[in-house]
Motif scaffolding. Structure first.
Motif, short mmCIF file in Angstrom:
data_model
loop_
_atom_site.label_atom_id
_atom_site.label_comp_id
_atom_site.label_asym_id
_atom_site.label_seq_id
_atom_site.Cartn_x
_atom_site.Cartn_y
_atom_site.Cartn_z
N ALA A 117 26.23 54.06 -12.41
CA ALA A 117 25.52 54.55 -11.23
C ALA A 117 24.05 54.17 -11.37
O ALA A 117 23.41 54.49 -12.38
N ALA A 118 23.51 53.48 -10.38
CA ALA A 118 22.19 52.87 -10.51
C ALA A 118 21.05 53.87 -10.60
O ALA A 118 19.94 53.52 -10.99
N ASP A 119 21.30 55.13 -10.24
CA ASP A 119 20.25 56.14 -10.35
C ASP A 119 20.35 56.92 -11.67
O ASP A 119 19.68 57.94 -11.84
N ALA A 120 21.17 56.44 -12.61
CA ALA A 120 21.39 57.14 -13.87
C ALA A 120 21.12 56.21 -15.04
O ALA A 120 20.70 55.06 -14.87
N THR A 121 21.35 56.71 -16.24
CA THR A 121 21.20 55.90 -17.45
C THR A 121 22.48 55.98 -18.28
O THR A 121 22.45 55.97 -19.50
N ARG A 122 23.62 56.03 -17.58
CA ARG A 122 24.91 56.20 -18.25
C ARG A 122 25.90 55.17 -17.76
O ARG A 122 25.95 54.84 -16.58
N MET A 254 35.16 57.54 -22.39
CA MET A 254 33.93 57.75 -23.14
C MET A 254 32.76 57.24 -22.30
O MET A 254 32.95 56.64 -21.25
N TYR A 255 31.55 57.51 -22.79
CA TYR A 255 30.39 56.96 -22.11
C TYR A 255 29.27 56.64 -23.10
O TYR A 255 29.23 57.17 -24.22
N TYR A 256 28.39 55.76 -22.68
CA TYR A 256 27.12 55.48 -23.35
C TYR A 256 26.00 55.97 -22.45
O TYR A 256 26.05 55.81 -21.22
N ASP A 257 24.96 56.56 -23.04
CA ASP A 257 23.74 56.80 -22.28
C ASP A 257 22.53 56.58 -23.19
O ASP A 257 22.66 56.44 -24.41
N ALA A 258 21.37 56.49 -22.58
CA ALA A 258 20.13 56.23 -23.32
C ALA A 258 18.99 56.96 -22.65
O ALA A 258 18.95 57.08 -21.41
N PHE A 259 18.05 57.44 -23.46
CA PHE A 259 16.89 58.16 -22.96
C PHE A 259 15.66 57.78 -23.77
O PHE A 259 15.74 57.47 -24.96
N CYS A 260 14.52 57.83 -23.12
CA CYS A 260 13.25 57.65 -23.81
C CYS A 260 12.94 58.89 -24.63
O CYS A 260 13.15 60.02 -24.18
N VAL A 261 12.44 58.69 -25.85
CA VAL A 261 12.08 59.78 -26.74
C VAL A 261 10.57 59.95 -26.70
O VAL A 261 9.81 59.04 -27.06
N CYS A 262 10.11 61.10 -26.27
CA CYS A 262 8.67 61.34 -26.09
C CYS A 262 7.99 61.83 -27.36
O CYS A 262 6.83 61.51 -27.62
N THR A 263 8.68 62.64 -28.14
CA THR A 263 8.15 63.14 -29.41
C THR A 263 9.22 62.98 -30.48
O THR A 263 10.42 62.90 -30.17
N ASP A 264 8.82 62.92 -31.73
CA ASP A 264 9.78 62.72 -32.80
C ASP A 264 10.89 63.76 -32.75
O ASP A 264 10.63 64.96 -32.60
#
Length: 299
Positions: A117-122, A254-264
């Motif tokens: 889905a183009a509005d997601a990160t999965r 199953m799924y893959y997703d990804a997110f930006c990490v802002c703090t450790d």
């Protein structure tokens, strides 16, 4: 191998291989995070890109294997022939692709339905595996979904040199980098998750291991990662069915997703040897060290 790349995607772009992999050729878009400042970080399609599946099954006493992990190295494609692939939708909203493969021995048919889905990160992966054999039922059917995860190595702003932290839990594999580790030309760090969803058979196990040991080629998963130091590693989700009768199918999700990490992230993984299953094998001399310096660029 060839792939189709999503038209849409404000926070992520993906490539779906013609063989059913979430993958593209090295340097292309496979599973790529996009940030507001225009930076792009490729998580899969870099180095020797490997994402796909392996199936182990028995016919009588014979223990057979078939695997396809997209990459072009010798031995990456064994006993499988891609038959067809079709993009069902690719627009500003979605990329949906279906692929069909069969084992060369005429035992199994494998359908992969890949959805973004183009509005997601999965990316959602649905695998349907059918016994099409005329030789009878299959037993001890073990299915692995395998991925070489290089979280922040690829893309125009890649910086991690094939090194990530890894952990696993009951249903998931996690790979990430810390913002405090960022080097130029990078500006962001990310986490990639590999997550099992309810399926026709129970999840057998999750596994994180050292890259370079081709765990998709054997039932046993060798060279486990035993801590959350930096490693060049892979993730596996695997399911097992005791019997697959002629004409029957199993569906795995199953799924893959990804997110930006802002703090450790305060994530720590320590291998618990009491929880190791029979399919986990630590090979002498290949145990993960407590810390590892960044490796040179892998080809």
């Amino acid at each position: 191998m060839g792939a189709d790349t999503s038209v849409g995607g404000g926070r992520m772009k993906v490539g779906f291989g013609h063989n059913g992999s979430v993958m593209n050729d090295a340097g292309q878009i496979g599973f790529r995070s996009l940030e507001a400042g225009g930076e792009a970080y490729e998580h899969f399609a870099v180095g020797d890109p490997e994402e796909g599946y392996a199936i182990f099954y028995k016919v009588g006493a014979a223990d057979l294997v078939a695997h396809d992990v997209y990459a072009g190295a010798p031995g990456d494609l064994v006993n499988i022939t891609p038959v067809s692939h079709s993009v069902l939708r690719n627009d500003a909203n979605e990329l949906v692709k279906e692929t069909l493969s069969r084992t060369n021995d005429g035992m199994l048919e494998i359908r992969n339905m890949l959805t973004f889905a183009a509005d997601a990160t999965r990316v959602t992966v649905r695998m349907d595996i059918t016994n099409i054999s005329k030789r009878g039922d299959l037993t001890e059917v073990l299915v692995k979904r395998y991925c070489d995860i290089d979280v922040d190595t690829g893309g125009p702003n890649g910086w991690a040199i094939f090194q990530n932290h890894f952990s696993k839990d009951r249903d998931s594999v996690h790979a990430w980098n810390q913002p405090s580790e960022i080097k130029a030309p990078g500006k962001h760090a990310h986490i990639v998750n590999m997550v099992a969803m309810p399926s026709d058979v129970p999840l057998d196990q999750t596994f994180i291991g050292m890259m370079g040991f081709d765990q998709f080629k054997t039932r046993a998963n060798s060279s486990p990662i035993t801590d959350s130091a930096l490693h060049d590693g892979i993730g596996i989700l695997q399911w097992e069915a005791t019997r697959l009768r002629v004409g029957e199918s199993i569906r795995l999700n199953m799924y893959y997703d990804a997110f930006c990490v802002c703090t450790d992230l305060p994530l720590v993984f320590k291998h618990d040897p009491t929880s190791v299953r029979a399919t986990d094998i630590a090979i002498a001399g290949h145990a993960a060290p407590a810390a590892k310096q960044p490796a040179p660029t892998r080809t």
